[in-house]
Design an enzyme around this catalytic site. Structure first.
Site, PDB file in Angstrom:
ATOM      1  N   ASP A  27     -11.948  20.257  30.507  1.00  0.00           N
ATOM      2  CA  ASP A  27     -11.932  19.519  29.182  1.00  0.00           C
ATOM      3  C   ASP A  27     -10.466  19.265  28.838  1.00  0.00           C
ATOM      4  OD1 ASP A  27     -12.333  18.278  26.295  1.00  0.00           O
ATOM      5  OD2 ASP A  27     -14.269  18.882  26.967  1.00  0.00           O
ATOM      6  N   SER A  80     -13.954  13.319  24.361  1.00  0.00           N
ATOM      7  CA  SER A  80     -14.924  13.905  25.271  1.00  0.00           C
ATOM      8  C   SER A  80     -16.233  13.137  25.030  1.00  0.00           C
ATOM      9  CB  SER A  80     -15.205  15.270  24.348  1.00  0.00           C
ATOM     10  OG  SER A  80     -14.014  16.182  24.626  1.00  0.00           O
ATOM     11  N   HIS A 139     -13.113   9.648  16.269  1.00  0.00           N
ATOM     12  CA  HIS A 139     -14.285   9.931  15.414  1.00  0.00           C
ATOM     13  C   HIS A 139     -14.481   8.641  14.255  1.00  0.00           C
ATOM     14  CE1 HIS A 139     -15.284  14.170  16.614  1.00  0.00           C
ATOM     15  NE2 HIS A 139     -13.786  14.260  16.772  1.00  0.00           N
ATOM     16  N   ARG A 169      -5.079  16.256  14.484  1.00  0.00           N
ATOM     17  CA  ARG A 169      -5.906  16.689  15.830  1.00  0.00           C
ATOM     18  C   ARG A 169      -5.970  15.445  16.793  1.00  0.00           C
ATOM     19  NH1 ARG A 169      -8.829  21.117  17.310  1.00  0.00           N
ATOM     20  NH2 ARG A 169     -10.387  20.782  18.723  1.00  0.00           N
ATOM     21  N   ASP A 170      -6.455  14.200  16.173  1.00  0.00           N
ATOM     22  CA  ASP A 170      -6.307  13.230  17.194  1.00  0.00           C
ATOM     23  C   ASP A 170      -5.066  12.270  16.755  1.00  0.00           C
ATOM     24  OD1 ASP A 170      -8.909  13.692  18.040  1.00  0.00           O
ATOM     25  OD2 ASP A 170     -10.005  12.841  16.289  1.00  0.00           O
ATOM     26  N   ARG A 205     -10.082  18.872   8.641  1.00  0.00           N
ATOM     27  CA  ARG A 205     -11.562  19.004   9.456  1.00  0.00           C
ATOM     28  C   ARG A 205     -11.931  20.205  10.304  1.00  0.00           C
ATOM     29  NH1 ARG A 205      -9.904  15.426  14.700  1.00  0.00           N
ATOM     30  NH2 ARG A 205     -11.708  16.559  15.422  1.00  0.00           N
ATOM     31  N   ARG A 212     -19.079  21.469  14.750  1.00  0.00           N
ATOM     32  CA  ARG A 212     -20.065  20.657  15.818  1.00  0.00           C
ATOM     33  C   ARG A 212     -20.910  21.775  16.452  1.00  0.00           C
ATOM     34  NH1 ARG A 212     -15.737  17.998  19.996  1.00  0.00           N
ATOM     35  NH2 ARG A 212     -14.474  20.132  20.439  1.00  0.00           N
ATOM     36  N   ARG A 290     -18.288   8.612  15.588  1.00  0.00           N
ATOM     37  CA  ARG A 290     -18.747   9.523  16.453  1.00  0.00           C
ATOM     38  C   ARG A 290     -19.610  10.704  15.665  1.00  0.00           C
ATOM     39  NH1 ARG A 290     -14.893  13.137  20.820  1.00  0.00           N
ATOM     40  NH2 ARG A 290     -15.792  15.047  20.480  1.00  0.00           N
ATOM     41  N   ALA A 291     -20.807  11.179  16.867  1.00  0.00           N
ATOM     42  CA  ALA A 291     -21.783  12.087  16.357  1.00  0.00           C
ATOM     43  C   ALA A 291     -21.287  13.426  16.052  1.00  0.00           C
ATOM     44  CB  ALA A 291     -22.975  11.789  17.235  1.00  0.00           C
ATOM     45  N   ASP A 292     -20.860  13.990  17.303  1.00  0.00           N
ATOM     46  CA  ASP A 292     -20.930  15.529  17.333  1.00  0.00           C
ATOM     47  C   ASP A 292     -20.420  16.290  15.912  1.00  0.00           C
ATOM     48  OD1 ASP A 292     -18.196  14.889  17.726  1.00  0.00           O
ATOM     49  OD2 ASP A 292     -18.085  16.202  19.484  1.00  0.00           O
ATOM     50  N   ARG A 293     -19.571  15.911  15.215  1.00  0.00           N
ATOM     51  CA  ARG A 293     -19.028  16.483  14.105  1.00  0.00           C
ATOM     52  C   ARG A 293     -19.458  16.293  12.860  1.00  0.00           C
ATOM     53  NH1 ARG A 293     -15.080  20.265  15.545  1.00  0.00           N
ATOM     54  NH2 ARG A 293     -13.898  19.812  17.467  1.00  0.00           N
ATOM     55  N   LYS A 365     -18.326  23.231  23.156  1.00  0.00           N
ATOM     56  CA  LYS A 365     -18.462  21.952  24.017  1.00  0.00           C
ATOM     57  C   LYS A 365     -19.688  22.066  24.876  1.00  0.00           C
ATOM     58  CE  LYS A 365     -13.833  20.731  24.099  1.00  0.00           C
ATOM     59  NZ  LYS A 365     -13.451  19.486  23.760  1.00  0.00           N
ATOM     60  N   ASP A 434      -8.052  21.643  26.402  1.00  0.00           N
ATOM     61  CA  ASP A 434      -8.433  20.972  25.167  1.00  0.00           C
ATOM     62  C   ASP A 434      -8.388  21.290  23.968  1.00  0.00           C
ATOM     63  OD1 ASP A 434      -9.272  18.184  24.062  1.00  0.00           O
ATOM     64  OD2 ASP A 434     -10.845  19.176  23.385  1.00  0.00           O
ATOM     65  N   HIS A 438      -5.129  20.927  21.531  1.00  0.00           N
ATOM     66  CA  HIS A 438      -5.178  20.506  20.045  1.00  0.00           C
ATOM     67  C   HIS A 438      -4.381  21.280  19.162  1.00  0.00           C
ATOM     68  CE1 HIS A 438      -7.790  17.287  20.655  1.00  0.00           C
ATOM     69  NE2 HIS A 438      -8.675  17.740  21.281  1.00  0.00           N
ATOM     70  N   ASP A 475     -12.283  15.252  31.472  1.00  0.00           N
ATOM     71  CA  ASP A 475     -12.720  14.198  30.860  1.00  0.00           C
ATOM     72  C   ASP A 475     -11.708  13.284  30.087  1.00  0.00           C
ATOM     73  OD1 ASP A 475     -12.274  16.209  29.178  1.00  0.00           O
ATOM     74  OD2 ASP A 475     -13.842  15.777  27.727  1.00  0.00           O
ATOM     75  N   HIS A 476     -10.592  13.627  30.164  1.00  0.00           N
ATOM     76  CA  HIS A 476      -9.484  12.761  29.406  1.00  0.00           C
ATOM     77  C   HIS A 476      -8.129  13.847  29.484  1.00  0.00           C
ATOM     78  CE1 HIS A 476      -9.849  15.494  26.155  1.00  0.00           C
ATOM     79  NE2 HIS A 476     -11.200  15.239  26.023  1.00  0.00           N
ATOM     80  N   HIS A 505      -5.357  13.868  22.326  1.00  0.00           N
ATOM     81  CA  HIS A 505      -5.466  13.485  23.862  1.00  0.00           C
ATOM     82  C   HIS A 505      -4.537  12.414  24.016  1.00  0.00           C
ATOM     83  CE1 HIS A 505     -10.163  14.313  23.099  1.00  0.00           C
ATOM     84  NE2 HIS A 505      -9.133  15.281  22.840  1.00  0.00           N
TER      85      HIS A 505
HETATM   86  O1  LIG Z   1     -13.487  16.245  17.912  1.00  0.00           O
HETATM   87  C1  LIG Z   1     -12.557  17.074  18.430  1.00  0.00           C
HETATM   88  O2  LIG Z   1     -12.171  18.066  18.506  1.00  0.00           O
HETATM   89  C2  LIG Z   1     -11.293  16.057  18.805  1.00  0.00           C
HETATM   90  O3  LIG Z   1     -11.268  14.988  17.885  1.00  0.00           O
HETATM   91  C3  LIG Z   1     -11.417  15.240  19.921  1.00  0.00           C
HETATM   92  O4  LIG Z   1     -11.620  16.447  21.102  1.00  0.00           O
HETATM   93  P1  LIG Z   1     -12.936  16.021  22.098  1.00  0.00           P
HETATM   94  O5  LIG Z   1     -13.204  14.646  22.355  1.00  0.00           O
HETATM   95  O6  LIG Z   1     -12.241  16.568  23.231  1.00  0.00           O
HETATM   96  O7  LIG Z   1     -13.972  16.844  21.588  1.00  0.00           O
HETATM   97 MN   LIG Z   2     -12.783  16.652  25.912  1.00  0.00          MN
HETATM   98 MN   LIG Z   3     -10.241  17.305  22.612  1.00  0.00          MN
END
Ligand SMILES: O=C(O)[C@H](O)COP(=O)(O)O
Ligand SMILES: [Mn+2]
Ligand SMILES: [Mn+2]
Length: 560
Positions: A27, A80, A139, A169-170, A205, A212, A290-293, A365, A434, A438, A475-476, A505
């Site tokens: 990652d 990601s 996000h 972070r971003d 954040r 997440r 974006r969903a995860d967080r 992750k 990753d 960050h 992934d990036h 990133h």
């Molecule tokens: O959510 C995060 O940690 C960052 O905004 C992006 O990182 P990720 O895309 O690698 O999860």
């Molecule tokens: Mn990633």
């Molecule tokens: Mn990241």
């Protein structure tokens, strides 16, 4: 195209392997020229170096940002979500950022069911907007937030409260002050239009709201207390003052607090009362796409029966997400923009074709190699064939303090799975380049990269031992560039004699390499694809498992 037959056809030249295929995602491992701010080139990476240097037909670079992964433009760095979506789907899908842009540009968002649901409560009571204050485009984006606020005000919403999570972070650390000033100014401009719009609460954040994969529910609890109850250890009258003060070192000589880790705060009036608690009858929307967080916060709002923490007060609100964050759970029920529909993914085809998979990462992750990989679907397609294994992440510590994270455990579990004879495919994600990247800590990121190189080496040795094959990719970009650069000259940017650290990133491509004794004879990378990207990995994996890729996918990377 179309149809519901998921049975893959045997490949015309590549036989179904008898031994497992290992798929590793590093990652945030991008490719860039050697440089003092390139944590990967500065790390000890003999394994990844040898993949690049000694096997030109089995190593190549892939585009991992912008339009190649469904983002609005090639100025957008990869991330990601879109990276793992592309890898697993084998297709390029228009992503949340693009869909929200379009819906806001055309004004369509305000004609859809999600807004119609919120509107009466927003007009009669208060509209609360919760999300990441950022222009990172990972996000959320500030311009989208502002269009949403303006649109709401134009439609007669008279009271708006914004609950802001600070980024760093971003985006570059420290920029939260600028975003907060901008938001405050923009909100003030609505006063003349009869709309009382204010910032009500916030926090960094990483410790407020945006946890997440259930890594640490305390993060969400802090957010709930600040946004909903108006409770936080820090109370300020002015949000800009809040961030500036909370970023200051606690004691002389201490390091300033990063935007990501600003403690939660609440904005209060002259009487010390919170200006924007969430009350019965209010409308609440999360503006992250974006969903995860934001899945966890969505659960806290949506589920009456909720046990993860004591909410103390559970207001009866109309709640919507910018998107539906989990299509299977239908969470949340109401959403402003329909999410990208990702179907007919590699995961589904392989499961329906009898391929067994072990997918593993640590908490931070795990959803990347399961949920995102499978087109934003959390559950396995076939639980008899798919095992998802989560290694608990460390809680509450900045990852630069322990850059190895859980890599040793992930490696051991991967080796065990490879040797078990139970799986056709073993899919792992190493978060280190990753997550440590960050933090902006160059030395720790170098250490993280050296560590994962060793992990890859051990895993490839295990593949060698069992006679399997492997595909290693990322992934990036992230760790390969740790400094802000002048866009024209590429020279590092300095401030007060110090390099301006890059925590986000990058736009760099990522490597992909294949090998192992189980790789069918004659298999190598083709050279005729114009702009190979992450999505081309999906059909490549299907081929390596001995099947022809279905025709809804982009071309394979292989020539066989
Ligand atoms: O959510 C995060 O940690 C960052 O905004 C992006 O990182 P990720 O895309 O690698 O999860
Ligand atoms: Mn990633
Ligand atoms: Mn990241």
């Amino acid at each position: 195209m179309g149809g519901t037959n998921f049975q893959l056809k045997p490949h015309s030249k590549i036989p179904k392997p008898q031994k497992p295929l290992l798929v590793v995602v590093l990652d945030g491992w991008g490719q860039a020229a050697d440089d003092e701010y390139n944590a990967i080139s500065r790390a000890e990476t003999p394994c990844m170096d040898s993949l690049r240097e000694s096997r030109p037909e089995k190593w190549m670079l892939l585009k991992a940002h912008g339009t190649a992964v469904g983002l609005p433009s090639d100025d957008d760095m990869g991330n990601s979500e879109v990276g793992h979506n592309a890898l697993g789907a084998g297709q390029v899908v228009s992503q949340g950022a693009s869909l929200v842009d379009k819906s806001l540009e055309t004004g369509q968002l305000f004609n859809l069911d999600g807004w119609k649901y919120l509107e009466p409560a927003a007009k009669e009571h208060t509209l609360h907007l919760i999300g990441l204050l950022s222009d990172g485009g990972v996000h959320s984006r500030y311009d989208q937030l502002w269009l949403l606020i303006q649109g709401a005000a134009e439609r007669g919403v008279k009271r708006i409260r914004v609950h802001t999570l600070t980024d760093g972070r971003d985006t570059e650390d420290g920029t939260s002050v600028k975003f907060m000033e901008q938001l405050q100014k923009d909100l003030k401009s609505l006063e003349g239009k009869g709309c009382d719009a204010r910032i009500a609460s916030g926090g960094g954040r990483m410790i407020t709201t945006m946890d997440r994969y259930e890594s640490d529910w305390n993060v969400v609890k802090r957010g709930w207390e600040a946004h909903v109850l108006g409770e936080a250890p820090n109370k300020f009258k002015d949000p800009v003052d809040a961030i500036k003060t909370l970023k200051k070192p606690k004691e002389a000589g201490g390091k300033p607090v990063s935007d990501q880790w600003i403690p939660p705060f609440v904005i209060v009036d002259d009487d010390g009362q919170a200006v924007g608690t969430i009350q019965d009858g209010d409308a609440v929307a999360i503006f992250n796409f974006r969903a995860d967080r934001v899945v966890e916060l969505s659960k806290a709002f949506e589920y009456k029966d909720f046990k993860q923490f004591d909410r103390k007060r559970y207001p009866d609100v109309r709640f919507a997400g910018m998107m539906q964050y989990d299509g299977e759970l239908k969470l949340p029920k109401h959403f402003l923009v329909p999410p990208p529909a990702i179907s007919r993914t590699t995961g589904e085809f392989l499961a329906r074709s009898g391929v067994s998979t072990f997918a593993c990462s640590e908490s931070q992750k795990i959803g990347h190699v399961t949920f995102f990989w499978n087109g934003n679907r959390a559950a396995p397609f076939d639980s008899k064939l798919e095992t998802f294994h989560e290694v608990p992440s460390d809680q509450n510590i900045p990852f630069n303090e322990k850059p190895a994270m859980q890599s040793a455990k992930i490696t051991a579990l991967g080796i065990e799975a490879l040797k078990s004879g139970k799986y056709d495919q073993v899919r792992l994600n190493f978060p280190n380049p990753d997550m440590v990247g960050h933090t902006g800590d160059l030395e720790a990121t170098i250490s993280a990269c050296s560590t994962v190189d060793k992990c890859v080496k051990e895993l490839l040795e295990a593949v060698e031992e069992v006679g399997g094959s492997w595909l290693v990719t990322a992934d990036h970009g992230n760790a390969e560039d740790m400094v802000q650069r002048d866009k024209k000259t590429g020279k590092p940017l300095m401030a007060d004699g110090q390099p301006r650290i890059l925590t986000s990133h990058t736009l760099n491509p990522v490597p992909v390499a294949i090998g192992g004794p189980g790789l069918a004879k004659g298999v190598k990378f083709r050279t005729d694809l114009k702009e190979p990207g992450l999505a081309n990995v999906g059909p490549t994996i299907i081929n390596l498992l001995g099947f022809e890729a279905p025709d809804n996918m982009v071309p394979t990377l292989l020539s066989a």
